[in-house]
Design an enzyme around this catalytic site. Structure first.
Site, short mmCIF file in Angstrom:
data_model
loop_
_atom_site.label_atom_id
_atom_site.label_comp_id
_atom_site.label_asym_id
_atom_site.label_seq_id
_atom_site.Cartn_x
_atom_site.Cartn_y
_atom_site.Cartn_z
N HIS A 98 -124.49 -33.21 -53.79
CA HIS A 98 -123.95 -34.26 -52.78
C HIS A 98 -125.12 -35.53 -52.42
O HIS A 98 -125.30 -36.15 -52.52
CB HIS A 98 -122.58 -35.03 -52.48
CG HIS A 98 -122.29 -36.04 -52.30
ND1 HIS A 98 -122.34 -36.30 -50.88
CD2 HIS A 98 -121.59 -36.88 -52.54
CE1 HIS A 98 -121.49 -36.89 -50.55
NE2 HIS A 98 -121.01 -37.55 -51.71
N GLU A 134 -118.02 -39.86 -45.23
CA GLU A 134 -117.24 -40.17 -46.76
C GLU A 134 -116.54 -38.95 -46.57
O GLU A 134 -115.78 -39.48 -46.99
CB GLU A 134 -118.53 -40.32 -47.47
CG GLU A 134 -117.84 -40.30 -48.98
CD GLU A 134 -119.08 -39.61 -50.27
OE1 GLU A 134 -118.63 -39.75 -51.26
OE2 GLU A 134 -119.68 -40.17 -49.47
N GLU A 171 -128.06 -36.63 -53.81
CA GLU A 171 -127.46 -37.79 -54.76
C GLU A 171 -127.85 -39.02 -53.88
O GLU A 171 -128.26 -39.72 -54.86
CB GLU A 171 -125.97 -38.18 -55.15
CG GLU A 171 -124.99 -38.96 -56.05
CD GLU A 171 -123.27 -39.01 -55.83
OE1 GLU A 171 -123.27 -40.36 -55.51
OE2 GLU A 171 -123.41 -38.03 -56.07
N HIS A 172 -127.01 -38.81 -52.66
CA HIS A 172 -127.18 -40.23 -51.67
C HIS A 172 -129.12 -40.25 -51.75
O HIS A 172 -129.09 -41.68 -51.79
CB HIS A 172 -126.44 -39.95 -50.39
CG HIS A 172 -125.23 -39.71 -50.47
ND1 HIS A 172 -124.48 -40.94 -50.03
CD2 HIS A 172 -124.18 -39.82 -51.09
CE1 HIS A 172 -122.74 -41.35 -49.55
NE2 HIS A 172 -122.92 -40.39 -50.44
#
Length: 459
Positions: free
Chosen positions: A79, A159, A82-83
């Site tokens: 993840h 997040e 991904e950012h």
């Protein structure tokens, strides 16, 4: 999944380049809905679905990597990466990437799951070349700079904090942990505050290099697209980045899993001062390749998939004990989950839990009625078609199918398979799945006596 047809053609080489292989996987009707696949010599697969009647196109790249591929020390790396792929390349800054798509009214995003990651852009058909260039550049040319790693760390921690503020989300993560324990499937996709803080630029860069090889990627495009043009533009973008140098490379096979151990009768409680208690009761389900998944889908729809479902009627309509109550299934490469969720006032947890357990027991022992099954077949068929009414959903379908199954199934074939489910098949899968000892996860302001009773509820 099985494809209805497959016609292969070899594309002639251009300027001495190695030959690509193109197949028609689904012929469509009068060219509408035709699905084709081209495999480039570097192992990159490109699948498209053509719909000439629309004015949009969605372009995506699927990576054969998810949180399941992480070690404990790397939890959250997929993840995090991904950012970072949105933070800039040799050609574009982070602002350039977002501004390019914003300037044509498009939308761009990505998501990370336990077994795959997807990056996509939805644009007007005339702007598809731009979307291809931007997304391919992100996937092949990310810089992963130290300053970007440090800056994005704070974003990801926010997040995680945002997710922690929503107990309805947290309870599903807690249930995965309850079922799978300290294994890759049991750990959170986002990682934890500790693991995200500990991840270094070097670890993430090595993870990127290992898992974003073209053999691990599937390119998917759906809408008013021309397959040959998409292939040409994608190939040009990957060759420009030097990403297709291995002419003998072959795509990785669909994931077959690691036979993850699943727990039974486990209880995980998280005491929080929330207005509602959030409950997930469930048990092992089916792997995504299990042929019984069609019957399980019908069972899930009848049991908790809509306003006429058993659980909705018993818990909400008849007794008014919850606003939200539903069942769901999650299928992985080698295993799955079947779960029932409900959000209710803390003092009504035991009543809601008893009703859910009673309904699961009734369906496991007595099955569903023929009328319930027929209604569920119709509901599942309709929702399947309605869920594929935009190019984004179509891109998701063909991209995920290629990555996870290696084949394509037409919508008509899917509807035929759902319609072919028999009451006996539904009753059999109900016995197989629902008759197992359940596990339980609860988040809410629980008193000691309540906690003791919840532990006893699954014994």
């Amino acid at each position: 999944m099985t494809s209805r047809s497959s016609r292969a053609t070899a594309r002639p080489s251009s300027e001495g380049r190695a030959v690509a292989r193109t197949q028609t996987l689904l012929p469509g009707k009068d060219g509408i809905g035709t699905v084709r696949r081209t495999t480039l010599p570097g192992g990159l697969r490109i699948v498209t679905e053509t719909l000439p009647s629309v004015r949009s196109a969605t372009f995506g790249i699927w990576a054969h990597v998810g949180s399941r591929d992480e070690t404990p020390a790397l939890n959250g790396a997929t993840h995090y990466l991904e950012h970072l792929l949105f933070k800039g390349t040799h050609q574009r800054s982070a602002l350039d990437i977002s501004a390019a798509i914003d300037a044509v009214g498009g939308e761009m995003n990505a998501f990370t799951a336990k077994e795959y990651t997807c990056y996509y852009a939805r644009v007007l058909d005339t702007d598809l070349p731009l979307a291809i260039d931007v997304v391919c550049d992100m996937l092949t040319g990310s810089l992963i700079l130290d300053e970007d790693v440090d800056a994005e760390r704070g974003v990801i921690l926010e997040e995680i904090a945002m997710t922690e503020d929503d107990p309805g989300d947290v309870v599903h993560e807690l249930f995965a942990q309850t079922m799978f324990g300290d294994t890759p499937l049991g750990r959170p996709v986002l990682g934890t505050v500790d693991t995200v803080n500990a991840l270094s630029r070097g670890q993430i860069a090595r993870f990127y290099k290992k898992h974003y090889d073209p053999t691990h990627l599937v390119v998917a495009a759906a809408g008013n697209v021309d397959h040959a043009t998409v292939v040409r533009q994608v190939r040009r973008a990957f060759e420009k980045a030097g990403a297709l140098t291995r002419t003998d490379a072959v795509p990785v096979a669909p994931r077959d899993g690691l036979r993850t151990l699943r727990a039974a009768g486990r209880v995980e409680l998280l005491n929080r001062k929330t207005e509602q208690a959030h409950v997930v009761l469930g048990m092992p389900g089916l792997a995504r390749t299990d042929e019984r998944r069609w019957a399980l889908g019908v069972l899930n729809t009848a049991l908790g998939g809509g306003m006429s479902s058993r659980l909705f009627q018993e818990v909400r309509e008849k007794r008014g004990l919850a606003y939200s109550v539903y069942s769901y299934t999650s299928g992985f490469a080698d295993c799955g989950l079947f779960g029932v969720y409900a959000g209710c006032r803390p003092g009504q947890v035991h009543d809601v839990l008893k009703i859910c357990r009673d309904e699961l027991h009734k369906v496991a022992s007595d099955g569903l009625t023929d009328d319930e099954i027929a209604r569920a077949v119709g509901q599942l068929s309709g929702s399947t078609v309605l869920g594929l009414e935009d190019t984004g959903a179509l891109m998701n379908r063909i991209g995920k199918s290629e990555l996870c199954w290696g084949t394509q199934m037409s919508v008509d074939d899917m509807l035929d398979r759902i319609a072919a489910v028999t009451p006996d098949e539904v009753r059999e899968v109900a016995r197989d799945v629902l008759d197992q000892r359940p596990s339980l996860s609860v988040i809410g302001p629980l008193k000691d006596k309540q906690a003791d009773r919840l532990h006893q509820a699954v014994s």
